[in-house]
Design a protein around this motif. Structure first.
Motif: not given
Length: 96
Positions: A29-58
């Motif tokens: 439901x993002x208005x302009x992001x064109x996201x790669x995945x449909x599953x949502x990362x844990x957290x919200x707003x600026x307080x979200x993170x990635x599991x080990x081996x993955x980097x947070x890019x925004x």
């Protein structure tokens, strides 16, 4: 008035538009992001993170006058547009 050829063209276009796949940004439901995945990362707003081996890019985009932020957990350490993706997230900065 449309001739038979013009009506066939209009009907054909209507059929294509009616069956077109939704944009990639719409799976969350993002208005302009064109996201790669449909599953949502844990957290919200600026307080979200990635599991080990993955980097947070925004990155940011604008929907009307709303500032929108988009994020990906990816194996890429330099860009949000490549790598293997784990999850995606977006938020309206005005709501945070």
């Amino acid at each position: 008035m449309l001739g038979a050829g013009g009506m066939a063209l209009v009907g054909g276009l209507a059929g294509v538009l009616a069956t077109a796949e939704p944009a990639a940004a719409d799976c969350q439901g993002s208005p302009c992001c064109h996201l790669a995945r449909c599953n949502k990362c844990a957290g919200s707003c600026w307080n979200w993170g990635c599991p080990g081996g993955y980097t947070r890019q925004y990155w940011g985009c604008v929907a009307g006058s709303r500032p929108i932020w988009c994020g990906e957990c990816t194996t890429s350490t330099s860009t949000c547009w490549s790598g293997t993706f784990y999850c995606s997230i977006w938020w309206d900065d005005n709501a945070c």
